[in-house]
Scaffold this motif. Sequence first.
Motif, PDB file in Angstrom:
ATOM      1  N   THR A 106      -3.625  64.351  50.081  1.00 23.54           N
ATOM      2  CA  THR A 106      -4.444  63.117  50.364  1.00 23.54           C
ATOM      3  C   THR A 106      -4.141  62.469  48.867  1.00 23.54           C
ATOM      4  O   THR A 106      -5.183  62.672  48.118  1.00 23.54           O
ATOM      5  N   THR A 109      -6.942  58.316  46.558  1.00 24.64           N
ATOM      6  CA  THR A 109      -8.194  58.270  47.171  1.00 24.64           C
ATOM      7  C   THR A 109      -8.843  57.120  46.424  1.00 24.64           C
ATOM      8  O   THR A 109      -9.942  56.463  47.060  1.00 24.64           O
ATOM      9  N   ARG A 603     -18.280  65.724  57.985  1.00 24.54           N
ATOM     10  CA  ARG A 603     -17.125  65.863  57.359  1.00 24.54           C
ATOM     11  C   ARG A 603     -17.049  65.361  56.018  1.00 24.54           C
ATOM     12  O   ARG A 603     -18.143  64.840  55.224  1.00 24.54           O
ATOM     13  N   PRO A 608      -8.814  62.213  55.306  1.00 24.90           N
ATOM     14  CA  PRO A 608      -8.550  61.924  56.959  1.00 24.90           C
ATOM     15  C   PRO A 608      -8.202  63.087  57.658  1.00 24.90           C
ATOM     16  O   PRO A 608      -7.829  64.300  57.144  1.00 24.90           O
ATOM     17  N   THR A 641     -11.199  57.890  57.633  1.00 29.26           N
ATOM     18  CA  THR A 641     -11.906  58.701  56.899  1.00 29.26           C
ATOM     19  C   THR A 641     -13.453  58.105  56.805  1.00 29.26           C
ATOM     20  O   THR A 641     -13.853  57.174  57.422  1.00 29.26           O
ATOM     21  N   LYS A 649     -17.467  54.591  59.089  1.00 32.58           N
ATOM     22  CA  LYS A 649     -15.804  55.002  58.976  1.00 32.58           C
ATOM     23  C   LYS A 649     -15.000  53.945  58.098  1.00 32.58           C
ATOM     24  O   LYS A 649     -15.319  52.774  58.249  1.00 32.58           O
ATOM     25  N   SER A 691     -10.334  54.394  50.531  1.00 32.33           N
ATOM     26  CA  SER A 691     -11.380  55.419  51.037  1.00 32.33           C
ATOM     27  C   SER A 691     -12.731  54.964  50.264  1.00 32.33           C
ATOM     28  O   SER A 691     -12.796  54.204  49.276  1.00 32.33           O
TER      29      SER A 691
END
Length: 714
Positions: A106, A109, A603, A608, A641, A649, A691
């Motif tokens: 990822t 970010t 989470r 993601p 995410t 979200k 993000s």
Amino acid sequence: MSQGTTFGVMVLAGLMVPAVAGAQSSGNGAGNGAAVQMPAVTVTGRGETALSPVTGYVANQQATGTKTDTPLIETPQSISVIPADQIRDQNAQTLNQVVRYTAGVTAETRGAVATRYDQLKVRGFDADIYLNGLKLQSLYYTTSQIDPYLLERAEVLKGPTSVLYGQSPAGGLINQVSKRPTATALNEVGIEYGTDNHWRGTADFSGPIDKDGKFLYRLTAVGLSEDGQIRMTENQRIAVAPSVTWRPDAETSLTLLGFYQHDPKGNSYGGIPAQGTVLPNPLGRIPVDFYDGDPNFEKFDRRQASLGYAFDKRLSDVWTVRLNGRWLNAKVAYDSLYANGLSSDNRSLFRGIATSREEMNAYAFDNQIEGRFSTGPVRHTLLAGIDHQRLDGHYTAGFGAAPSIDVFNPVYGIAVTRPPTSRTEIDGRQTGVYLQDQLRLGGFILTVAGRRDWAKTTSTTSGGGSTQSDQAWTGRAGLTYVFENGLAPYVSYAESFTPSSGVNFSGAPFKPEKGTQYEVGVKYQPPGLNSLFTAALFDLTRSNLLTRDPAHPGFSVQSGEARSRGVELEAKVGVTKDLELIGTYTFLDTTYTKDNDGLEGKRLAAVPRHQASAWAMYHLPEATPLAGLGVGAGVRFTGGTVNTANSFKVPSFTLVDATVSYDLGALSPKLRGAEVTVNSKNLFDKEYVASCYYGEWCAYGYRRTVTAGLRYRW
């Protein structure tokens, strides 16, 4: 509660959570891996190296996963290799951009403010950054960064890596491999201009020094100046990497590697609130170029210099010795005003102040002996090694509150009172010994390894000091079977450890964080086709995470746990010598499985569930009317995410990249070696939030960038 801090944890506090000095979260980890050096590499052609053959985008060998020259399909752990051809075609100018088309990673970010640090995640967790197999150590805001133009390739080892590299986060590591001297002459210069007043110049010269080819040299350099996407910010860089190789005979090689890089400016390193970006704001949307700092106060000036060596001696048909080391000096002057939450009026942004002056000297050594022999029908590749790293550094840092700023009508040039500062001295050391055996019997390859580490960090301030000492055993085991048709299924288990700073309520030092991974997968290299297909299914767990002590407010216990389960699919195919294809898909299920701070069952932020990418590059054959033309395009999908609390979200986004190149030699033999290129990233200028990486701190992603370049080789 005691707050003794290892120099690994300081990277987390300084880079990820600047608002709270020394803050810790079970969602992030940092540590310092042990040192290891890749074998010497000599470039022999387009994208091809002597020890790690690469044809176009497809690598066949690796050394990061085993520290031996082992085919990728025989390595029982997921590894992705990004070679020079791919880096050049995609015009990647940061490590984040280098790994954009890599399964399990990822990237970016921190969005468009991720230029000064290589911040990314592998399999949902933090990863260490290495150069030539030796860890790039860090101290608070002093984190080394290497310009990708200086690299031959990057290798991404996914999952725990401690058995060969010592203390390291569970996500894995990214090993950057420097360009090395070549046996044939290589000369290249280039210039590039683009959006945001982007100027970039490059130069690369290499070849033999003497007529016998016993002495080889390489000199690579890059200069960069551009405006940041964030208003009133700039990015500047100059870097040079000289190297010399001495080969007195076929069994001996010594390479000296120099490096100097100065980044006088480093764009912005700020954030934006969720209200007005991801969440609605009754006053409107915060502009994508909003600057939360102040040009009269902001400062980022980093200097890096290093000298390393790689010695390789073949003692006999069985035994080979490799000695590797590096000294690195880094200095940073850092001043920043950063976002710290939006007021209830929906426009006044609270801000904090961070300031630091730092310097570190880091030393890393790795000495190995490798034996290749047989015991009956079993063939062995035995590796034994001892490595050591040390960091001596200091930082003088301070934090405070700054005047707020209106996000819709910002006023800059205001007076800022610097906070009081204090000096901290850090002395960090780690020594590790390891043993690995790769046993081959028919199509079976059994890889087993074990390691013992001793780590110690002493932190000294005007108010006193603290010492953290840790020891750890780690191991890895994997079994692969290689069929004659190129299919290679495997299963493996791997461990990692990362020291945790501080003590619990009873005064006992915290134990190291642990990482464990179970992985099954299959790799496929069909005979006659330049390609590599990989699929992996993994279960990765971080344990001993710090979380709130319910019985003693203000203290922590190590009952936290986070887990990442997922699937990775990756394909690299050279359909012909003119057509290269890349395809990836990643599914990640990341969850806090144990936590006392309200995160259990939630989470991990900024990770993601779904990611996918595809890239194609086509050079028209010489026999066609459009000979010399190259066209490429790619698409990158990042799924939605969440923030730390999982209270909202961040929407998914899809980005398109494209490139066009033309070899001017197709027009006239007098222009042979000259090439023009045009690259566009985020071609359709998608506006998106990359993000919300910590709490409710968010970051806009890169808008469209277009560059045009001219390169000449001879």
